[in-house]
Design a protein around this motif. Structure first.
Motif, PDB file in Angstrom:
ATOM      1  N   GLY A   1       3.749  48.588  72.293  1.00 50.18           N
ATOM      2  CA  GLY A   1       4.609  49.751  72.122  1.00 50.18           C
ATOM      3  C   GLY A   1       5.899  49.526  72.883  1.00 50.18           C
ATOM      4  N   ASN A   2       6.287  50.471  73.707  1.00 50.36           N
ATOM      5  CA  ASN A   2       7.496  50.339  74.536  1.00 50.36           C
ATOM      6  C   ASN A   2       7.215  49.680  75.881  1.00 50.36           C
ATOM      7  OD1 ASN A   2       9.118  51.564  72.629  1.00 50.36           O
ATOM      8  ND2 ASN A   2       8.796  53.611  73.461  1.00 50.36           N
ATOM      9  N   ASN A   3       5.957  49.402  76.151  1.00 49.97           N
ATOM     10  CA  ASN A   3       5.581  48.844  77.447  1.00 49.97           C
ATOM     11  C   ASN A   3       5.550  47.324  77.407  1.00 49.97           C
ATOM     12  OD1 ASN A   3       5.243  51.451  78.434  1.00 49.97           O
ATOM     13  ND2 ASN A   3       3.071  51.476  77.951  1.00 49.97           N
ATOM     14  N   LEU A   4       5.938  46.724  78.505  1.00 50.39           N
ATOM     15  CA  LEU A   4       5.831  45.291  78.695  1.00 50.39           C
ATOM     16  C   LEU A   4       4.519  45.044  79.435  1.00 50.39           C
ATOM     17  CD1 LEU A   4       7.488  42.643  78.398  1.00 50.39           C
ATOM     18  CD2 LEU A   4       8.255  43.019  80.741  1.00 50.39           C
ATOM     19  N   VAL A   5       3.705  44.122  78.926  1.00 54.19           N
ATOM     20  CA  VAL A   5       2.413  43.825  79.547  1.00 54.19           C
ATOM     21  C   VAL A   5       2.409  42.374  79.997  1.00 54.19           C
ATOM     22  CG1 VAL A   5      -0.087  43.769  79.214  1.00 54.19           C
ATOM     23  CG2 VAL A   5       1.283  45.538  78.073  1.00 54.19           C
ATOM     24  N   ILE A   6       1.966  42.172  81.226  1.00 56.22           N
ATOM     25  CA  ILE A   6       1.881  40.835  81.818  1.00 56.22           C
ATOM     26  C   ILE A   6       0.428  40.618  82.202  1.00 56.22           C
ATOM     27  CG2 ILE A   6       2.644  39.379  83.729  1.00 56.22           C
ATOM     28  CD1 ILE A   6       5.125  41.431  83.782  1.00 56.22           C
ATOM     29  N   ARG A   7      -0.200  39.584  81.639  1.00 59.96           N
ATOM     30  CA  ARG A   7      -1.593  39.255  81.965  1.00 59.96           C
ATOM     31  C   ARG A   7      -1.651  37.875  82.600  1.00 59.96           C
ATOM     32  NH1 ARG A   7      -4.668  40.804  76.448  1.00 59.96           N
ATOM     33  NH2 ARG A   7      -4.765  43.053  76.755  1.00 59.96           N
ATOM     34  N   SER A   8      -2.250  37.813  83.774  1.00 58.46           N
ATOM     35  CA  SER A   8      -2.431  36.539  84.473  1.00 58.46           C
ATOM     36  C   SER A   8      -3.906  36.284  84.697  1.00 58.46           C
ATOM     37  CB  SER A   8      -1.721  36.567  85.835  1.00 58.46           C
ATOM     38  OG  SER A   8      -0.338  36.488  85.667  1.00 58.46           O
ATOM     39  N   GLU A   9      -4.319  35.070  84.390  1.00 56.29           N
ATOM     40  CA  GLU A   9      -5.708  34.672  84.606  1.00 56.29           C
ATOM     41  C   GLU A   9      -5.869  34.155  86.028  1.00 56.29           C
ATOM     42  OE1 GLU A   9      -6.651  31.788  81.614  1.00 56.29           O
ATOM     43  OE2 GLU A   9      -6.669  33.285  80.021  1.00 56.29           O
ATOM     44  N   LEU A  10      -6.760  34.808  86.775  1.00 58.29           N
ATOM     45  CA  LEU A  10      -7.011  34.436  88.167  1.00 58.29           C
ATOM     46  C   LEU A  10      -8.508  34.318  88.426  1.00 58.29           C
ATOM     47  CD1 LEU A  10      -4.457  36.927  89.761  1.00 58.29           C
ATOM     48  CD2 LEU A  10      -4.115  34.486  89.344  1.00 58.29           C
ATOM     49  N   PRO A  11      -9.240  33.531  87.631  1.00 56.38           N
ATOM     50  CA  PRO A  11     -10.681  33.442  87.854  1.00 56.38           C
ATOM     51  C   PRO A  11     -10.987  32.869  89.231  1.00 56.38           C
ATOM     52  CG  PRO A  11      -9.967  31.707  86.372  1.00 56.38           C
ATOM     53  CD  PRO A  11      -8.791  32.613  86.583  1.00 56.38           C
TER      54      PRO A  11
ATOM     55  N   ILE B   1      14.366  48.812  85.742  1.00 55.86           N
ATOM     56  CA  ILE B   1      12.954  49.019  86.066  1.00 55.86           C
ATOM     57  C   ILE B   1      12.839  49.392  87.542  1.00 55.86           C
ATOM     58  CG2 ILE B   1      10.681  47.915  86.245  1.00 55.86           C
ATOM     59  CD1 ILE B   1      11.575  48.459  83.357  1.00 55.86           C
ATOM     60  N   GLU B   2      12.044  50.408  87.817  1.00 54.90           N
ATOM     61  CA  GLU B   2      11.768  50.837  89.192  1.00 54.90           C
ATOM     62  C   GLU B   2      10.317  50.510  89.525  1.00 54.90           C
ATOM     63  OE1 GLU B   2      14.051  52.195  91.214  1.00 54.90           O
ATOM     64  OE2 GLU B   2      15.594  52.121  89.651  1.00 54.90           O
ATOM     65  N   ASP B   3       9.984  50.463  90.803  1.00 55.79           N
ATOM     66  CA  ASP B   3       8.604  50.155  91.187  1.00 55.79           C
ATOM     67  C   ASP B   3       7.625  51.210  90.678  1.00 55.79           C
ATOM     68  OD1 ASP B   3       9.563  52.057  92.954  1.00 55.79           O
ATOM     69  OD2 ASP B   3       8.601  51.183  94.709  1.00 55.79           O
ATOM     70  N   THR B   4       8.094  52.429  90.455  1.00 53.04           N
ATOM     71  CA  THR B   4       7.215  53.487  89.936  1.00 53.04           C
ATOM     72  C   THR B   4       6.871  53.276  88.462  1.00 53.04           C
ATOM     73  OG1 THR B   4       9.163  54.850  89.493  1.00 53.04           O
ATOM     74  CG2 THR B   4       8.006  55.214  91.593  1.00 53.04           C
TER      75      THR B   4
ATOM     76  N   ILE C   1      -0.666  43.771  84.316  1.00 51.60           N
ATOM     77  CA  ILE C   1       0.415  44.576  84.847  1.00 51.60           C
ATOM     78  C   ILE C   1       1.143  45.207  83.665  1.00 51.60           C
ATOM     79  CG2 ILE C   1       2.560  44.552  86.187  1.00 51.60           C
ATOM     80  CD1 ILE C   1       1.404  41.948  87.512  1.00 51.60           C
ATOM     81  N   THR C   2       1.317  46.522  83.714  1.00 55.25           N
ATOM     82  CA  THR C   2       2.034  47.237  82.668  1.00 55.25           C
ATOM     83  C   THR C   2       3.340  47.755  83.247  1.00 55.25           C
ATOM     84  OG1 THR C   2      -0.048  47.890  81.628  1.00 55.25           O
ATOM     85  CG2 THR C   2       1.914  49.140  81.004  1.00 55.25           C
ATOM     86  N   VAL C   3       4.436  47.432  82.572  1.00 55.92           N
ATOM     87  CA  VAL C   3       5.761  47.904  82.966  1.00 55.92           C
ATOM     88  C   VAL C   3       6.170  48.945  81.924  1.00 55.92           C
ATOM     89  CG1 VAL C   3       8.142  47.263  83.464  1.00 55.92           C
ATOM     90  CG2 VAL C   3       6.290  45.640  83.933  1.00 55.92           C
ATOM     91  N   LYS C   4       6.152  50.210  82.328  1.00 58.67           N
ATOM     92  CA  LYS C   4       6.457  51.305  81.405  1.00 58.67           C
ATOM     93  C   LYS C   4       7.894  51.200  80.913  1.00 58.67           C
ATOM     94  CE  LYS C   4       3.180  54.236  83.752  1.00 58.67           C
ATOM     95  NZ  LYS C   4       3.032  55.181  84.832  1.00 58.67           N
ATOM     96  N   ASN C   5       8.049  51.288  79.594  1.00 61.95           N
ATOM     97  CA  ASN C   5       9.355  51.218  78.928  1.00 61.95           C
ATOM     98  C   ASN C   5      10.107  49.936  79.259  1.00 61.95           C
ATOM     99  OD1 ASN C   5       9.100  53.806  77.643  1.00 61.95           O
ATOM    100  ND2 ASN C   5       9.502  54.717  79.652  1.00 61.95           N
ATOM    101  N   GLY C   6       9.365  48.845  79.503  1.00 58.93           N
ATOM    102  CA  GLY C   6       9.994  47.566  79.834  1.00 58.93           C
ATOM    103  C   GLY C   6      10.218  46.657  78.649  1.00 58.93           C
TER     104      GLY C   6
END
Length: 155
Positions: free
Chosen positions: A55-65, A116-119, A132-137
């Motif tokens: 959608g409007n959100n930017l999603v960052i997925r990191s694998e850290l097994p 983008i703000e930390d909130t 990690i989801t960045v709202k409206n990013g």
């Protein structure tokens, strides 16, 4: 005291070419630095990461097994999102015949869009996956297409 019995590696010679090249590279680096176990942020491994729009959100997925929540840190400063931490061995007494997973410090920096703000940032960590989801990013139009040219002519 009897001499310590050496454990034979049953996988010797079976490991693929890339593993052997990585081993040689690590050995050479250790000879140069004289430090076989510690990594600093300048030579830390970088976790595999996917970045996509939902959608409007930017999603960052990191694998850290193998990393624990206590050893993972997400920070945001001056437009940079930083994922850092450490993955340690927790299996004392185990003899490895092949070891290809990186251990030690890791670090990944991602530039976020302006404004983008930390909130606007929310992070969740479950089963070795940091999301990690960045709202409206996300850019609603997606990335701009850049025309790639070549000096060579096609036949």
């Amino acid at each position: 005291m009897p001499p310590k019995k050496r454990t034979r590696n049953p996988f010797r010679g079976v490991m693929d070419m890339m593993s052997e090249m990585n081993r040689i590279s690590d050995t050479m680096a250790n000879l140069e630095t004289g430090n076989a176990t510690q990594r600093g942020f300048s030579d830390a491994w970088s976790p595999t990461t996917d970045i996509f729009a939902r959608g409007n959100n930017l999603v960052i997925r990191s694998e850290l097994p193998g990393a624990s929540l206590e050893n993972v840190e997400v920070t945001f400063s001056h437009g940079y999102l930083t994922i850092a931490g450490e993955r340690n061995k927790d299996d004392e007494g185990v003899i490895y015949y092949a070891e290809e997973r990186f251990r030690g410090a890791f670090r990944r920096e991602i530039t976020l869009p302006e404004g983008i703000e930390d909130t606007d940032i929310e992070a969740k960590f479950d089963d070795g996956l940091l999301e990690i989801t960045v709202k409206n990013g996300a850019d609603a139009e997606g990335p701009a297409q850049i025309n790639v040219q070549s000096k060579k002519r096609r036949a």
